[in-house]
Design a protein around this motif. Structure first.
Motif, PDB file in Angstrom:
ATOM      1  N   PRO A 137      -0.555   2.481   5.270  1.00 49.58           N
ATOM      2  CA  PRO A 137       0.318   2.241   4.118  1.00 49.58           C
ATOM      3  C   PRO A 137       1.654   1.623   4.483  1.00 49.58           C
ATOM      4  CG  PRO A 137       0.416   4.522   4.741  1.00 49.58           C
ATOM      5  CD  PRO A 137      -0.624   3.884   5.621  1.00 49.58           C
ATOM      6  N   LYS A 186       0.833  -1.203   0.000  1.00 45.56           N
ATOM      7  CA  LYS A 186       0.000   0.000   0.000  1.00 45.56           C
ATOM      8  C   LYS A 186       0.868   1.253   0.000  1.00 45.56           C
ATOM      9  CE  LYS A 186      -3.637  -1.897   2.936  1.00 45.56           C
ATOM     10  NZ  LYS A 186      -4.317  -1.547   4.202  1.00 45.56           N
ATOM     11  N   ILE A 187       0.535   2.177  -0.904  1.00 44.89           N
ATOM     12  CA  ILE A 187       1.251   3.446  -0.995  1.00 44.89           C
ATOM     13  C   ILE A 187       0.232   4.574  -0.900  1.00 44.89           C
ATOM     14  CG2 ILE A 187       2.731   4.924  -2.395  1.00 44.89           C
ATOM     15  CD1 ILE A 187       3.853   2.372  -3.685  1.00 44.89           C
ATOM     16  N   LEU A 188       0.490   5.504   0.012  1.00 38.76           N
ATOM     17  CA  LEU A 188      -0.349   6.681   0.177  1.00 38.76           C
ATOM     18  C   LEU A 188       0.346   7.862  -0.489  1.00 38.76           C
ATOM     19  CD1 LEU A 188      -2.799   8.142   1.424  1.00 38.76           C
ATOM     20  CD2 LEU A 188      -1.433   8.414   3.514  1.00 38.76           C
ATOM     21  N   TYR A 237       1.161  -2.584  -6.459  1.00 43.39           N
ATOM     22  CA  TYR A 237       0.886  -1.601  -5.427  1.00 43.39           C
ATOM     23  C   TYR A 237      -0.596  -1.240  -5.395  1.00 43.39           C
ATOM     24  CZ  TYR A 237       5.903  -1.067  -5.963  1.00 43.39           C
ATOM     25  OH  TYR A 237       7.240  -1.314  -6.056  1.00 43.39           O
TER      26      TYR A 237
END
Length: 144
Positions: A67, A23-25, A47
């Motif tokens: 994230p 997870k990427i914020l 992702y």
């Protein structure tokens, strides 16, 4: 007796074994920027991305999304990015999450010689997609 975590390296190792996409914020007040980053990261196929455009909700979004990596815009003097970055680093639940800052305050040569500014990783913008993906891989998996 379970082993005790010793810090950021351990958190990175634990994330490596989590199933599913990392997870990427993406935190930036400009939708155009986060959409461009989203497309580049989604092209890698590994992702899960969430965007937040309101600085007031950035830390809340990070707590909710949980994230594996947070990307913050530091490209303008008017940006709230640096304030957000400091809030994330001070937050007990988020301080272990790697932070990748995008900055035009430094040149690519300065980035190549240091890569860390004020305690967090950064990329000088404009950045090539390959460099972005390499930096993300390094922060998430320790790969170059």
């Amino acid at each position: 007796m379970p082993e005790r975590s010793t810090g950021i390296g351990d958190a990175r190792n634990k994330r490596q074994f989590r199933e599913g996409p990392q997870k990427i914020l993406l935190l930036d007040h400009k939708t155009r920027v986060t959409q461009t980053l989203r497309r580049a990261l989604e092209s890698a196929g590994k992702y899960s991305i969430r965007e937040e455009h309101d600085a007031a909700f950035a830390v809340h979004a990070a707590r909710w999304f949980r994230p594996d990596l947070i990307m913050v815009d530091l490209t303008s003097a008017a940006s709230d990015g640096e304030i957000i970055a400091r809030q994330l680093q001070k937050d007990r639940d988020l301080c272990h999450v790697p932070l990748l800052c995008l900055s035009n305050f430094v040149s690519e040569r300065q980035f190549m010689s240091a890569g860390i500014m004020r305690g967090y990783s950064f990329l000088a913008v404009p950045v090539k997609i390959e460099q972005l993906l390499c930096a993300v891989e390094h922060l998430l998996f320790g790969k170059d």
